[in-house]
Design a protein around this motif. Structure first.
Motif, PDB file in Angstrom:
ATOM      1  N   PHE A   1       0.854 -11.859 -32.292  1.00  0.00           N
ATOM      2  CA  PHE A   1      -0.296 -11.107 -31.810  1.00  0.00           C
ATOM      3  C   PHE A   1      -0.960 -11.676 -30.561  1.00  0.00           C
ATOM      4  O   PHE A   1      -1.659 -10.949 -29.848  1.00  0.00           O
ATOM      5  N   ALA A   2      -0.795 -12.984 -30.280  1.00  0.00           N
ATOM      6  CA  ALA A   2      -1.475 -13.570 -29.116  1.00  0.00           C
ATOM      7  C   ALA A   2      -1.063 -12.905 -27.806  1.00  0.00           C
ATOM      8  O   ALA A   2      -1.923 -12.657 -26.946  1.00  0.00           O
ATOM      9  N   PRO A   3       0.237 -12.589 -27.586  1.00  0.00           N
ATOM     10  CA  PRO A   3       0.578 -11.915 -26.330  1.00  0.00           C
ATOM     11  C   PRO A   3      -0.156 -10.586 -26.160  1.00  0.00           C
ATOM     12  O   PRO A   3      -0.536 -10.221 -25.042  1.00  0.00           O
ATOM     13  N   TRP A   4      -0.353  -9.875 -27.263  1.00  0.00           N
ATOM     14  CA  TRP A   4      -1.052  -8.598 -27.193  1.00  0.00           C
ATOM     15  C   TRP A   4      -2.547  -8.791 -26.948  1.00  0.00           C
ATOM     16  O   TRP A   4      -3.148  -8.116 -26.105  1.00  0.00           O
ATOM     17  N   LEU A   5      -3.161  -9.747 -27.676  1.00  0.00           N
ATOM     18  CA  LEU A   5      -4.588  -9.990 -27.519  1.00  0.00           C
ATOM     19  C   LEU A   5      -4.940 -10.480 -26.118  1.00  0.00           C
ATOM     20  O   LEU A   5      -6.038 -10.217 -25.622  1.00  0.00           O
ATOM     21  N   THR A   6      -4.035 -11.212 -25.508  1.00  0.00           N
ATOM     22  CA  THR A   6      -4.324 -11.812 -24.189  1.00  0.00           C
ATOM     23  C   THR A   6      -3.592 -11.096 -23.060  1.00  0.00           C
ATOM     24  O   THR A   6      -3.511 -11.632 -21.956  1.00  0.00           O
ATOM     25  N   ARG A   7      -3.068  -9.904 -23.323  1.00  0.00           N
ATOM     26  CA  ARG A   7      -2.300  -9.202 -22.292  1.00  0.00           C
ATOM     27  C   ARG A   7      -3.194  -8.924 -21.078  1.00  0.00           C
ATOM     28  O   ARG A   7      -4.384  -8.616 -21.205  1.00  0.00           O
ATOM     29  N   GLY A   8      -2.606  -9.088 -19.913  1.00  0.00           N
ATOM     30  CA  GLY A   8      -3.339  -8.875 -18.676  1.00  0.00           C
ATOM     31  C   GLY A   8      -4.235 -10.038 -18.293  1.00  0.00           C
ATOM     32  O   GLY A   8      -4.871 -10.006 -17.244  1.00  0.00           O
ATOM     33  N   ARG A   9      -4.279 -11.063 -19.115  1.00  0.00           N
ATOM     34  CA  ARG A   9      -5.138 -12.198 -18.828  1.00  0.00           C
ATOM     35  C   ARG A   9      -4.282 -13.381 -18.386  1.00  0.00           C
ATOM     36  O   ARG A   9      -3.255 -13.674 -18.994  1.00  0.00           O
ATOM     37  N   ARG A  10      -4.722 -14.056 -17.339  1.00  0.00           N
ATOM     38  CA  ARG A  10      -3.979 -15.182 -16.783  1.00  0.00           C
ATOM     39  C   ARG A  10      -4.679 -16.485 -17.151  1.00  0.00           C
ATOM     40  O   ARG A  10      -5.903 -16.565 -17.206  1.00  0.00           O
ATOM     41  N   TYR A  11      -3.860 -17.504 -17.401  1.00  0.00           N
ATOM     42  CA  TYR A  11      -4.384 -18.832 -17.712  1.00  0.00           C
ATOM     43  C   TYR A  11      -3.612 -19.867 -16.904  1.00  0.00           C
ATOM     44  O   TYR A  11      -2.395 -19.741 -16.717  1.00  0.00           O
ATOM     45  N   ASP A  12      -4.320 -20.891 -16.461  1.00  0.00           N
ATOM     46  CA  ASP A  12      -3.667 -22.007 -15.779  1.00  0.00           C
ATOM     47  C   ASP A  12      -3.181 -23.050 -16.768  1.00  0.00           C
ATOM     48  O   ASP A  12      -2.159 -23.702 -16.545  1.00  0.00           O
ATOM     49  N   VAL A  13      -3.935 -23.210 -17.869  1.00  0.00           N
ATOM     50  CA  VAL A  13      -3.634 -24.254 -18.847  1.00  0.00           C
ATOM     51  C   VAL A  13      -3.744 -23.689 -20.261  1.00  0.00           C
ATOM     52  O   VAL A  13      -4.715 -22.986 -20.576  1.00  0.00           O
TER      53      VAL A  13
END
Length: 439
Positions: free
Chosen positions: A122-134
């Protein structure tokens, strides 16, 4: 941590998760903190996130809260999937977990594995469109949560930093949850796989560094980064009305935290049975898998000087600590437990109260070296009883000097803001090593 109805929660439908701006921070780095346990559960990572927000933009990926009582907190669902806004404004993405229940081995395994699988799914779906450096992992048990973190590292093209709190598989064996050698070897293989995917490993004690090297190999950098103390303890640890009644005429020794297998609670029970001075009380504040056993032993042995005070919210702890005569920390001696520093020690130091320790290794060395109290060997009930009596008989001025030395050590080495700044520098180094850069 005891919670009521989370009426202050702002639950966000999952399909709008990408619409939120990141948490406010003065730095440009975007950090996703991955921790199975998080607010409203009471863990050190909660305050680390608060401190980090002064420097970077933070979001959190966590499970549904159910620790330590074993059932999902009111206002949450074990099967829930979604994003909520913390009262301070940052986003917490929640995935389903099987609650711990009463803490049996099978239920604990289900709890650990369910978070890993849910986060992967589920994490890929919950954070879709969001970018993180770390991607930053708070790696207490279960360290297996590094598996979804390694996946998210590749998916988000981010650096992976793992802050190791528990030495797996050693802690599994030490606490008795896993004894089968083949199973322990399999866990070691998986943990080595996780660590080798990191761009940086952080060790909560210096003693962990070489043990981590055995699992991670020579490629991954490993750096010592200690646990900070509580912000609330630093700011509000002054004597006031305590949530626990403490008889002023008594010498009140307070133990706070998890009541589990690693804490060698048998030592505390045997110690209390040894002490005959009625003015000495040992008060256990917290909850955990051995709370029922403790309650039964107190009744069976008719111990009037040992009290289970239950779980109290973090905001109550500064006053409890401030009213304590001394603070107690215990740890077993099995396998590599002496390599870790119990996370309660920084909070004890911040409270400015003398410390009595029954443990080996780095925690004991800190207590002795900083002259903040007494430390005796792990699992030695007679020595612990003697140390408590000796502390009780010291002049009040000497006990106050020990507490002041603890506070000074905390401010010099374990202050949350300074350690958060160091953590951000670690993130930048990991980014440079990963080749992902940062914006």
């Amino acid at each position: 941590m005891m919670v009521g109805d989370r009426s202050d929660r702002v639950t966000v439908a999952s399909n709008t998760a990408g619409a939120f701006a990141p948490a406010l921070g003065s730095g440009g780095l975007r950090v996703l903190v991955l921790s199975q346990h998080f607010w409203p559960e009471s863990f050190r990572i909660n305050e680390v996130v608060v401190s980090l927000r002064a420097f970077v933009n933070v979001e959190v990926l966590a499970g549904q809260p159910n620790y330590p009582m074993g059932h999902t907190f009111k206002g949450y669902r074990a099967t829930g999937i979604g994003t909520e806004r913390h009262p301070l404004g940052y986003m917490i993405h929640r995935v389903p977990v099987v609650p711990r229940g009463r803490g049996g081995t099978l239920r604990r395994v289900a709890n650990y594995v369910s978070f890993v699988l849910s986060a992967l799914l589920f994490a890929p779906w919950l954070t879709r469109g969001r970018r993180y450096d770390v991607i930053f992992v708070y790696a207490n048990s279960p360290v297996l949560q590094g598996l979804p973190a390694a996946f998210l590292k590749r998916l988000k093209r981010a650096a992976l930093v793992i802050w190791v709190q528990d030495l797996w598989p050693d802690s599994l064996e030490a606490t008795g949850y896993v004894r089968n050698k083949a199973a322990l070897a399999a866990v070691a293989t998986v943990i080595g796989f996780i660590y080798r995917r990191a761009d940086l490993l952080l060790a909560q004690s210096r003693g962990l560094v070489e043990k981590l090297r055995e699992l991670a190999g020579s490629r991954v950098p490993i750096v010592y980064h200690p646990n900070p103390g509580d912000i609330a303890m630093m700011e509000r640890c002054t004597a006031g009305t305590s949530a626990i009644a403490m008889e002023p005429s008594c010498f009140n020794v307070v133990f706070a935290g998890n009541l589990g297998a690693a804490q060698a609670l048998e030592t505390i029970v045997a110690c209390a049975e040894t002490i005959v001075d009625p003015s000495i009380r040992i008060i256990l504040v917290g909850a955990g898998s051995r709370a029922t056993w403790l309650r039964e032993e107190i009744a069976r042995r008719n111990l009037r000087n040992l009290e289970l005070a239950g779980q109290h919210p973090p905001e109550a702890m500064p006053a409890i600590f401030a009213n304590a005569s001394a603070l107690l920390v215990t740890l077993g001696r099995a396998n590599n437990l002496p390599l870790t520093i119990p996370s309660k020690i920084p909070s004890y130091l911040a409270a400015g109260r003398p410390i009595i320790g029954s443990l080996d290794g780095e925690g004991a060395d800190l207590i002795r070296g900083a002259k903040v109290g007494f430390s005796v060997p792990a699992e030695d009930a007679a020595a612990l009883a003697s140390a408590i009596i000796e502390m009780r008989n010291l002049p009040a001025a000497k006990r106050e000097a020990m507490g002041a030395a603890g506070r000074a050590y905390f401010e010099q080495h374990l202050a949350p803001a300074a350690l958060a700044h160091d953590l951000v520098q670690h993130f930048h180094k990991a980014l440079g090593r990963s080749g992902q850069g940062g914006t």
